[in-house]
Design a protein around this motif. Sequence first.
Motif, PDB file in Angstrom:
ATOM      1  N   PHE A 125       0.827  -1.208   0.000  1.00 35.87           N
ATOM      2  CA  PHE A 125       0.000   0.000   0.000  1.00 35.87           C
ATOM      3  C   PHE A 125       0.863   1.260   0.000  1.00 35.87           C
ATOM      4  CE2 PHE A 125      -2.364   3.324   2.208  1.00 35.87           C
ATOM      5  CZ  PHE A 125      -3.501   3.397   1.407  1.00 35.87           C
ATOM      6  N   THR A 126       1.864   1.297   0.870  1.00 40.32           N
ATOM      7  CA  THR A 126       2.717   2.487   0.930  1.00 40.32           C
ATOM      8  C   THR A 126       3.532   2.658  -0.341  1.00 40.32           C
ATOM      9  OG1 THR A 126       4.393   1.248   2.129  1.00 40.32           O
ATOM     10  CG2 THR A 126       2.867   2.566   3.433  1.00 40.32           C
ATOM     11  N   SER A 127       3.954   1.555  -0.959  1.00 43.20           N
ATOM     12  CA  SER A 127       4.711   1.690  -2.208  1.00 43.20           C
ATOM     13  C   SER A 127       3.812   2.214  -3.314  1.00 43.20           C
ATOM     14  CB  SER A 127       5.339   0.362  -2.600  1.00 43.20           C
ATOM     15  OG  SER A 127       4.332  -0.570  -2.897  1.00 43.20           O
ATOM     16  N   GLY A 128       2.537   1.800  -3.331  1.00 43.88           N
ATOM     17  CA  GLY A 128       1.607   2.340  -4.307  1.00 43.88           C
ATOM     18  C   GLY A 128       1.354   3.816  -4.078  1.00 43.88           C
ATOM     19  N   LEU A 129       1.212   4.194  -2.811  1.00 48.81           N
ATOM     20  CA  LEU A 129       1.002   5.589  -2.464  1.00 48.81           C
ATOM     21  C   LEU A 129       2.218   6.433  -2.846  1.00 48.81           C
ATOM     22  CD1 LEU A 129      -1.056   7.448  -1.185  1.00 48.81           C
ATOM     23  CD2 LEU A 129       0.006   7.009   1.018  1.00 48.81           C
ATOM     24  N   ARG A 130       3.397   5.894  -2.637  1.00 44.67           N
ATOM     25  CA  ARG A 130       4.624   6.592  -3.015  1.00 44.67           C
ATOM     26  C   ARG A 130       4.660   6.811  -4.527  1.00 44.67           C
ATOM     27  NH1 ARG A 130       8.766   3.088  -1.626  1.00 44.67           N
ATOM     28  NH2 ARG A 130       8.197   3.493   0.536  1.00 44.67           N
ATOM     29  N   ALA A 131       4.191   5.820  -5.289  1.00 46.59           N
ATOM     30  CA  ALA A 131       4.177   5.964  -6.752  1.00 46.59           C
ATOM     31  C   ALA A 131       3.236   7.085  -7.171  1.00 46.59           C
ATOM     32  CB  ALA A 131       3.761   4.644  -7.390  1.00 46.59           C
ATOM     33  N   VAL A 132       2.100   7.219  -6.481  1.00 48.75           N
ATOM     34  CA  VAL A 132       1.158   8.284  -6.810  1.00 48.75           C
ATOM     35  C   VAL A 132       1.770   9.648  -6.502  1.00 48.75           C
ATOM     36  CG1 VAL A 132      -1.052   9.315  -6.179  1.00 48.75           C
ATOM     37  CG2 VAL A 132      -0.883   6.864  -6.537  1.00 48.75           C
ATOM     38  N   LEU A 133       2.414   9.765  -5.351  1.00 49.04           N
ATOM     39  CA  LEU A 133       2.954  11.052  -4.926  1.00 49.04           C
ATOM     40  C   LEU A 133       4.180  11.480  -5.715  1.00 49.04           C
ATOM     41  CD1 LEU A 133       2.509  10.666  -1.076  1.00 49.04           C
ATOM     42  CD2 LEU A 133       1.055  11.923  -2.678  1.00 49.04           C
ATOM     43  N   THR A 134       4.922  10.527  -6.227  1.00 50.30           N
ATOM     44  CA  THR A 134       6.150  10.857  -6.969  1.00 50.30           C
ATOM     45  C   THR A 134       6.006  10.518  -8.443  1.00 50.30           C
ATOM     46  OG1 THR A 134       7.107   8.708  -6.499  1.00 50.30           O
ATOM     47  CG2 THR A 134       7.599  10.486  -4.948  1.00 50.30           C
ATOM     48  N   ALA A 135       4.786  10.557  -8.978  1.00 48.40           N
ATOM     49  CA  ALA A 135       4.549  10.148 -10.365  1.00 48.40           C
ATOM     50  C   ALA A 135       5.315  11.012 -11.361  1.00 48.40           C
ATOM     51  CB  ALA A 135       3.053  10.190 -10.674  1.00 48.40           C
ATOM     52  N   HIS A 136       5.498  12.274 -11.056  1.00 47.00           N
ATOM     53  CA  HIS A 136       6.186  13.150 -11.998  1.00 47.00           C
ATOM     54  C   HIS A 136       7.685  12.877 -12.063  1.00 47.00           C
ATOM     55  CE1 HIS A 136       6.569  15.087  -8.065  1.00 47.00           C
ATOM     56  NE2 HIS A 136       7.636  15.692  -8.544  1.00 47.00           N
ATOM     57  N   PHE A 175      -1.132   4.172  -8.606  1.00 49.08           N
ATOM     58  CA  PHE A 175      -1.075   3.451  -7.330  1.00 49.08           C
ATOM     59  C   PHE A 175      -0.891   1.954  -7.571  1.00 49.08           C
ATOM     60  CE2 PHE A 175      -3.309   0.949  -4.138  1.00 49.08           C
ATOM     61  CZ  PHE A 175      -2.648   1.339  -2.990  1.00 49.08           C
ATOM     62  N   LEU A 176      -1.704   1.379  -8.455  1.00 48.52           N
ATOM     63  CA  LEU A 176      -1.602  -0.055  -8.743  1.00 48.52           C
ATOM     64  C   LEU A 176      -0.274  -0.386  -9.410  1.00 48.52           C
ATOM     65  CD1 LEU A 176      -5.247  -0.662  -9.935  1.00 48.52           C
ATOM     66  CD2 LEU A 176      -4.207  -1.431  -7.797  1.00 48.52           C
ATOM     67  N   HIS A 177       0.182   0.501 -10.302  1.00 52.84           N
ATOM     68  CA  HIS A 177       1.477   0.274 -10.956  1.00 52.84           C
ATOM     69  C   HIS A 177       2.609   0.265  -9.927  1.00 52.84           C
ATOM     70  CE1 HIS A 177       5.068   1.303 -13.338  1.00 52.84           C
ATOM     71  NE2 HIS A 177       4.489   0.549 -14.262  1.00 52.84           N
ATOM     72  N   GLY A 178       2.573   1.193  -8.977  1.00 49.40           N
ATOM     73  CA  GLY A 178       3.592   1.216  -7.926  1.00 49.40           C
ATOM     74  C   GLY A 178       3.559  -0.046  -7.072  1.00 49.40           C
ATOM     75  N   SER A 179       2.369  -0.553  -6.802  1.00 48.63           N
ATOM     76  CA  SER A 179       2.256  -1.791  -6.025  1.00 48.63           C
ATOM     77  C   SER A 179       2.837  -2.970  -6.789  1.00 48.63           C
ATOM     78  CB  SER A 179       0.784  -2.061  -5.690  1.00 48.63           C
ATOM     79  OG  SER A 179       0.261  -1.017  -4.927  1.00 48.63           O
ATOM     80  N   VAL A 180       2.537  -3.050  -8.081  1.00 49.45           N
ATOM     81  CA  VAL A 180       3.076  -4.150  -8.896  1.00 49.45           C
ATOM     82  C   VAL A 180       4.595  -4.032  -9.003  1.00 49.45           C
ATOM     83  CG1 VAL A 180       3.123  -5.143 -11.215  1.00 49.45           C
ATOM     84  CG2 VAL A 180       0.952  -4.515 -10.180  1.00 49.45           C
ATOM     85  N   GLU A 181       5.091  -2.818  -9.184  1.00 53.75           N
ATOM     86  CA  GLU A 181       6.550  -2.636  -9.270  1.00 53.75           C
ATOM     87  C   GLU A 181       7.230  -3.016  -7.950  1.00 53.75           C
ATOM     88  OE1 GLU A 181       8.675  -2.006 -11.787  1.00 53.75           O
ATOM     89  OE2 GLU A 181       6.876  -2.335 -12.977  1.00 53.75           O
ATOM     90  N   HIS A 182       6.609  -2.704  -6.833  1.00 58.16           N
ATOM     91  CA  HIS A 182       7.170  -3.111  -5.549  1.00 58.16           C
ATOM     92  C   HIS A 182       7.234  -4.633  -5.468  1.00 58.16           C
ATOM     93  CE1 HIS A 182       8.118  -3.065  -1.286  1.00 58.16           C
ATOM     94  NE2 HIS A 182       7.214  -4.029  -1.150  1.00 58.16           N
TER      95      HIS A 182
END
Length: 166
Positions: free
Chosen positions: A76-87, A100-107
């Motif tokens: 969850f936190t890795s997905g949230l991090r992906a959303v916040l640092t998307a740029h 968010f889902l992409h960050g979770s899968v990448e984690h």
Amino acid sequence: MGPVYPPAPRPPLLERAWWWLPSDERRARRERRRAWERYKAQQKKQKDKDNDCCDALDCADGCTDPCLIALIPVVFTSGLRAVLTAHRGPRLPGGRASAFLHGSVEHYRTRISPGRAAYCPYTPSCSTYAVQALHRHGALRATRLTAGRLLRCRPGTRGGSDPVPE
């Protein structure tokens, strides 16, 4: 008086020859050794069974495994991090939910998957399928497609090519 030499060291008990023991002691040691070997074999089977349970979502009760449940906040936190640092990150699918889902899968792909045995019988692998589905279809349909794929990916499946639908 001549020189005094220290006594010769006695070999440890385990290195002594077995034939000096009385027969009942030899029998007792043999039984203890066999019991220990049975115990170790049983522990190895249990460990293999525990490690095998949910490698490919092949059991319903394995998803309540404490180690898998402990991964939920991490993913969850890795997905949230992906959303916040998307740029600042790599090319992410459009939308916050997709990011968010992409960050979770990448984690999962970078931190969790390398420590587990590869199993997926499909081409592309399930995590690659999830990323491709996110890029092509967005969060909602990609979640449905990926969930269906994960439910199909289990022991006994023929596998083969299973691309993301257009």
